[in-house]
Design an enzyme around this catalytic site. Structure first.
Site, mmCIF file in Angstrom:
data_model
loop_
_atom_site.group_PDB
_atom_site.id
_atom_site.type_symbol
_atom_site.label_atom_id
_atom_site.label_comp_id
_atom_site.label_asym_id
_atom_site.label_seq_id
_atom_site.Cartn_x
_atom_site.Cartn_y
_atom_site.Cartn_z
ATOM 1 C CB THR A 39 -0.916 0.010 1.231
ATOM 2 O OG1 THR A 39 -1.770 -1.129 1.177
ATOM 3 C CG2 THR A 39 -1.757 1.270 1.280
ATOM 4 N N GLY A 59 -1.952 -12.494 -4.651
ATOM 5 C CA GLY A 59 -2.098 -13.855 -4.141
ATOM 6 C C GLY A 59 -1.842 -13.928 -2.649
ATOM 7 C CD GLU A 83 -4.693 -7.602 4.433
ATOM 8 O OE1 GLU A 83 -4.398 -7.604 3.227
ATOM 9 O OE2 GLU A 83 -3.836 -7.674 5.327
#
Length: 383
Positions: free
Chosen positions: A131, A236, A362
């Site tokens: 991020t 992933g 997330e």
């Protein structure tokens, strides 16, 4: 108070892991976490080796000192840890599902041997730098760059809202290169690399959150994760972390629900326990329903994951649904406790504040909504 008896579906090994994680959370964390939250601290260097001894760090990974547990067992552990505090589960999630998973899945054999055994033992800490300050939900437009200089790499950029960042021994940093997005291992103390803790938070206060700054950081060629090519690699890892949240949110919601039930039975108004009034019973009934639904979703997605059949869209379904359910439960529980619900004498306001962050990190609620929207319609609505 699990009316659906979801835990009856667990194996004996899964119940053992549940009890181990629950005992650790109850004895080691819950008595102190309100104070940590109020002070804005998290004693990660003390807790990490204890979690490592219990096999809870990178427990879903195999080899290199990792437990090799199943997906449901890992989810159950996340549920029990987050029942104490979201910051505890966040640490375990970032350490195992993000940093360790990146090395385990995309690293060289040398990188795995160097880092994974120590990280599994809690002797070395990791963080995950994806991020950026203005690139939260759109990591594909990241500004952090890595350029070649002879056989070395030079990294320049900034990462934001990085759990464990200022205490990590190694940062997994994602950067744009001429060949696409690649991952790099940046050890703490590397010249040009700084990590500063973010303060004045009102959520996830018992968690270390940091800003990472890479000012022309020089790394050797073998610092790059050789098997990580493109944005699919960090995404992933995020899918692994999101799976843990599906379970963890249930723990936070359950803690609020149990506090509300206990309070409703003991608090008296108008000469009766407030749990004897219809409006209070309605609130408690819906909390039970929400947590029961969330538990079934988590267990189903966990079994799909163990069978190798889970999809990113299903993980988005679980993260979106279960965090919203837990947040709704926390807010309802707060109303049952009345004014007492806003004090740290009870866990409710702490969990409620934490879940506001869990709703965002997330993948925000909006992003997971669009993931489902694309799955339903076949049309991408991101741009």
């Amino acid at each position: 108070m699990d009316l659906l008896r979801i835990d009856d579906q667990f194996t004996d090994e899964e119940r053992m892991i549940r009890d181990t994680a629950r005992e650790f959370a109850a004895s080691r964390v819950e008595p102190q976490v309100a104070d940590w939250f109020e002070r804005g601290i998290f004693p990660v260097r003390e807790l990490a080796p204890e979690l490592g001894k219990l096999g809870l760090l990178g427990m879903h990974l195999s080899g290199y000192g990792c437990a090799g547990a199943g997906a449901v067992a890992y989810g159950i552990a996340c549920r029990e840890l987050e029942a104490a505090d979201s910051g505890l589960r966040s640490f375990v999630s970032v350490q195992g599902s993000l940093a360790m998973t990146a090395i385990h899945k995309y690293g060289s054999e040398e990188q795995k041997r160097e880092w994974l055994p120590r990280m599994a033992a809690g002797e070395a800490l990791g963080c995950f730098g994806l991020t950026e300050p203005d690139r939260g939900s759109d990591p594909g437009s990241m500004l952090t760059r890595a350029r070649r200089d002879g056989s070395d790499w030079i990294l320049h950029g900034t990462k934001m809202w990085i759990t464990n960042g200022s205490v990590a021994d190694v940062a997994v940093v994602w950067a744009r290169t001429d060949e696409g997005v690649r991952g790099f291992l940046v050890p703490a103390g590397t010249p040009g690399f700084t990590a500063s803790e973010i303060h004045r938070k009102l959520s996830l206060r018992a968690s270390i959150t940091s800003e990472l700054v890479l000012d022309d950081v020089r790394l050797p060629a073998d610092a790059m994760l050789p098997e990580a090519a493109g944005l699919r690699a960090p995404l992933g890892c995020l899918s692994e972390a999101r799976y843990g949240i599906i379970w963890g949110a249930i723990g936070a919601g359950r803690s609020c629900y149990e506090a509300a039930v206990s309070y409703a039975k003991s608090r008296e108004q108008f000469g009766r326990p407030i749990g004897a009034f219809q409006l209070t019973q309605e609130k408690l009934a819906w909390m039970e329903v929400e947590l029961g639904r969330a538990g079934l979703v988590a267990l189903h997605i966990g079994r799909l994951k163990e069978a190798g059949q889970v999809t990113p869209q299903q993980v988005s379904f679980g993260k979106l649904a279960n965090v919203r359910a837990a947040l709704d439960v926390a807010r309802q529980a707060r109303t049952v406790l009345g004014a007492n619900g806003i004090t740290l004498e009870y866990p409710v306001i702490r969990h409620m504040n934490n879940l506001e962050s869990v709703l965002t990190y997330e993948g925000t609620q909006e992003i997971h909504t669009l993931v489902l929207g694309e799955a339903i319609t076949g049309e991408s609505a991101y741009r």
